[in-house]
Write an enzyme that holds these catalytic residues in place. Structure first.
Site, mmCIF file in Angstrom:
data_model
loop_
_atom_site.group_PDB
_atom_site.id
_atom_site.type_symbol
_atom_site.label_atom_id
_atom_site.label_comp_id
_atom_site.label_asym_id
_atom_site.label_seq_id
_atom_site.Cartn_x
_atom_site.Cartn_y
_atom_site.Cartn_z
ATOM 1 N N LYS A 179 -55.196 -34.134 105.127
ATOM 2 C CA LYS A 179 -55.992 -34.938 104.195
ATOM 3 C C LYS A 179 -55.103 -35.490 103.084
ATOM 4 C CE LYS A 179 -58.142 -34.758 100.363
ATOM 5 N NZ LYS A 179 -58.019 -36.168 99.985
ATOM 6 N N CYS A 221 -43.291 -34.083 90.210
ATOM 7 C CA CYS A 221 -43.527 -32.753 89.624
ATOM 8 C C CYS A 221 -42.217 -32.156 89.124
ATOM 9 C CB CYS A 221 -44.245 -31.832 90.599
ATOM 10 S SG CYS A 221 -43.531 -31.828 92.216
#
Ligand code: ADP
Length: 478
Positions: free
Chosen positions: A172, A281
Site C-alpha cells: 500500500k 527522515c
C-alpha cells in the site's frame, strides 16, 4: 484522463472510487486518476496472497534470483521514464529522482543475490549422536505500507527482501504517490511475478492500511511513515501477534566543530538540510555549531542557502523542488511561525512564485534557537534547518542526544579523537563523519534508535531478520 487500477491476484482491478494525482510543481498538470481500494479489496488481496504462498515459498533461490534480477534490470532500463514520472509526482528534482530509480534497481539486484546467499548453520550438539541445524524459512504474507518521500526506493527495499526470501506481498503506497507505485508493480508483473505474489492496493491509510493491520491473513507489517501512525500500527500488530518493523521520524543533528573544514561542513549541511526539499527522515534538521565559529558559519550557510534555485522538479536547473502538497506546506510555515514566536530568527522560508502554480517554499535557516524550542523537538519534514550554538564538543554531544529520535547523526571535524568519541556516544542508528546525515548505501543496515525505529533493521543482509523465520532442527544420527 488515464485511469490506473489496483493489482490483485495477477489482475488489474477497478475500484468504485478514484483519487486524482496532481503534480506539486504544476497544479494544472494532472497525472491520472488512481484506484482507491476498499476493505473488500484487502480481503481479496489477502486471499490471493495466501493462495500463492505455498508454491512461491517453495521456488528455488535461482527462480527468485532470476525474477528479482530482471526487475532490477527493468527499473534501470526504464530509469529515465520512471525518474521523470517520480519527479513529476513527488516533486524531488529530476536528478534526485533518476538516482532514486537507479537505486531501486540496484536494491532488487542486491536482493536477487540474497536469495542465493540465504545459508543456514550447523552446530555441534551438546549431546552425543545428535546433529543441530539452523535454517531460515519464509514467514508468509507481508503488508508493506510506505510514505511518499521515496516512492520507488522504499517500496523496493521492503518488497525485494520479502520476495527474495519466499514471501508474498500486499503493497500500500502513500496517497500522494500512486503513479510510482503503479509503475513499480507493473514492472514486477511484466517480469513474471506469479499471480498473487505481489498485490497493489492504492488507497487511504485509514481504510486500506487499517484493514491490513487488522486482518489475520497478513503475518507482518513493514511500515515507514510518521511517528503517530507508526505507534498505532506497532501496538496493534503486537496485540494481534504480527511481526512489525517501523521506520519513523528523525530530528537528526549535524555537529560542526571549530577544527572542521568549513567548506566540507557547509556542503554537508546544505545537502543534508535542503536537498530533496528537506523531505527525508535522515535530513540534517538541527545544525549544532560551536560558538567561536558560529557567526562565520551561519553567514556561510545563509549565503549558500540563498543561492539554491527553487523551482519545478522537471527543470534541470532546479536544486530544490516543491513541497509535496498543501498540507505539508502549511505544516512547514506553521513551524516557522512557531519558531519566530519563540524568539528565533528566520532566514528565507518565504513562498516562491514560479512560472507554474506549485507548492514552492524557499529553504529556511532558523537561528538563535535553543534545544527546548518546538523547532528542535518536532520533525518538520520540509526545507528547514535550525542552528543551535554550543560552547564546546561536550555540549554539542549532549544537545545532539537531547531528542526523542535517534536515526542519523553527523559530525564535521578534523579531530580523530572527537570523531571516534562521537561515533561511540551519539545515540543514533547511523553516524556520519564529515558527510551529510542523509545519503546511505543499500548493502548495509538502515535504521535508528529511540522513537525513530522499532524492530529489526532494514536493508543489506540484516533485512533477512524480519523477512525470515528461524527453525532449529535436531536429528539423532545414532
Ligand atoms: P504522513 O503524515 O507523512 O503522510 P503517515 O504515517 O500518515 O505519514 O503515512 C505513511 C503511510 O501510512 C501512508 O501509506 C499512509 O496511507 C499510511 N497510513 C496512514 N494512516 C494509517 C493507519 N491508520 N493505518 C495504516 N496505515 C496508515
Amino acid at each position: 484522463m488515464n485511469s490506473y487500477e489496483n493489482y490483485i491476484g495477477g489482475a488489474w482491478v477497478p475500484s468504485e472510487e478514484v483519487s486524482r494525482n496532481v503534480n506539486p510543481s504544476d497544479l494544472a498538470d494532472v497525472i491520472g486518476d488512481y484506484a482507491q481500494a476498499s476493505e473488500r479489496d484487502v480481503d481479496r488481496a489477502v486471499d490471493a496472497a495466501r493462495a500463492a504462498f505455498p508454491s512461491w515459498s517453495m521456488t528455488t533461490p535461482q527462480q527468485r534470483f532470476d525474477l528479482l534480477d530482471r526487475v532490477g534490470s527493468d527499473l534501470i532500463g526504464r530509469g529515465v521514464e520512471l525518474g521523470r514520472l517520480l519527479a513529476r509526482e513527488e516533486g524531488k528534482t529530476l536528478n534526485e529522482a533518476l538516482a532514486e530509480v537507479r537505486r531501486a534497481g540496484q536494491i532488487f539486484k542486491f536482493f536477487a543475490g540474497e536469495a542465493l546467499r540465504s545459508n543456514g548453520e550447523i552446530a555441534p550438539s551438546i549431546r552425543e549422536g545428535i546433529s543441530v541445524e539452523v535454517t531460515r524459512e519464509p514467514v508468509g504474507v507481508f503488508g508493506i505500507i510506505t510514505p511518499w518521500n521515496f516512492p520507488v526506493a522504499i517500496p523496493a527495499w521492503k518488497m525485494a527482501p520479502a520476495l527474495a526470501f519466499g514471501n508474498c506481498v500486499i503493497f500500500k503506497p502513500a496517497e500522494q504517490v500512486p503513479a510510482s507505485a503503479w509503475e513499480l508493480v507493473s514492472i514486477l508483473a511484466e517480469a513474471g511475478v506469479p499471480d498473487g505474489v505481489v498485490n497493489l492496493l492504492m488507497g487511504q491509510g485509514n481504510i486500506v492500511g487499517e484493514a491490513m493491520v487488522e486482518t489475520p491473513g497478513i503475518d507482518g507489517i513493514s511500515f515507514t511513515g510518521s511517528v503517530s501512525t507508526g505507534a498505532r500500527i506497532g501496538t496493534r500488530c503486537v496485540s494481534r501477534g504480527k511481526r512489525v518493523q517501523l521506520e519513523m521520524g528523525g530530528k537528526n543533528p549535524m555537529v560542526v566543530l571549530d577544527d572542521a573544514d568549513l567548506d566540507v561542513a557547509a556542503d554537508a549541511c546544505i545537502n543534508g538540510a535542503f536537498f530533496s526539499t528537506g523531505q527525508r527522515c535522515t535530513a540534517s534538521s538541527r545544525i549544532i555549531v560551536v560558538e567561536n565559529i558560529h557567526d562565520l558559519f551561519v553567514e556561510q550557510l545563509v549565503r549558500r542557502m540563498k543561492s539554491l534555485r527553487v523551482g519545478s522538479a522537471l527543470n534541470e536547473l532546479t536544486q530544490v523542488g516543491p513541497v509535496v502538497d498543501a498540507r505539508q506546506l502549511e505544516q512547514d510555515e506553521r513551524y516557522l511561525a512557531i519558531a519566530k514566536d519563540e524568539g528565533a530568527v528566520v532566514y528565507g522560508g518565504e513562498r516562491v512564485h514560479c512560472e507554474t502554480d506549485g507548492f514552492f517554499l524557499a529553504p529556511a535557516l532558523v537561528t538563535n534557537t535553543t534545544s527546548r524550542m518546538r523547532i528542535n523537538r518536532k520533525e518538520v519534514f520540509g526545507p528547514i534547518a535550525s542552528v543551535i550554538k554550543v560552547k564546546n564538543y561536550d555540549e554539542a554531544l549532549a544537545v545532539a542526544n537531547d531528542t526523542e529520535f535517534g536515526l542519523s547523526a553527523g559530525i564535521c571535524t578534523a579531530s580523530l579523537k572527537y570523531a571516534a568519541h562521537f561515533k561511540r556516544h551519539v545515540k543514533a542508528g547511523m553516524v556520519m563523519v564529515n558527510t551529510a546525515t542523509a545519503g546511505v548505501d543499500y548493502h548495509v543496515p538502515f535504521g535508528g534508535r529511540k522513537a525513530s525505529s522499532f524492530g529489526p533493521r532494514e536493508q543489506g543482509s540484516y533485512a533477512r531478520e524480519f523477512y525470515t523465520t528461524v527453525k532449529t532442527a535436531y536429528v539423532n544420527c545414532g
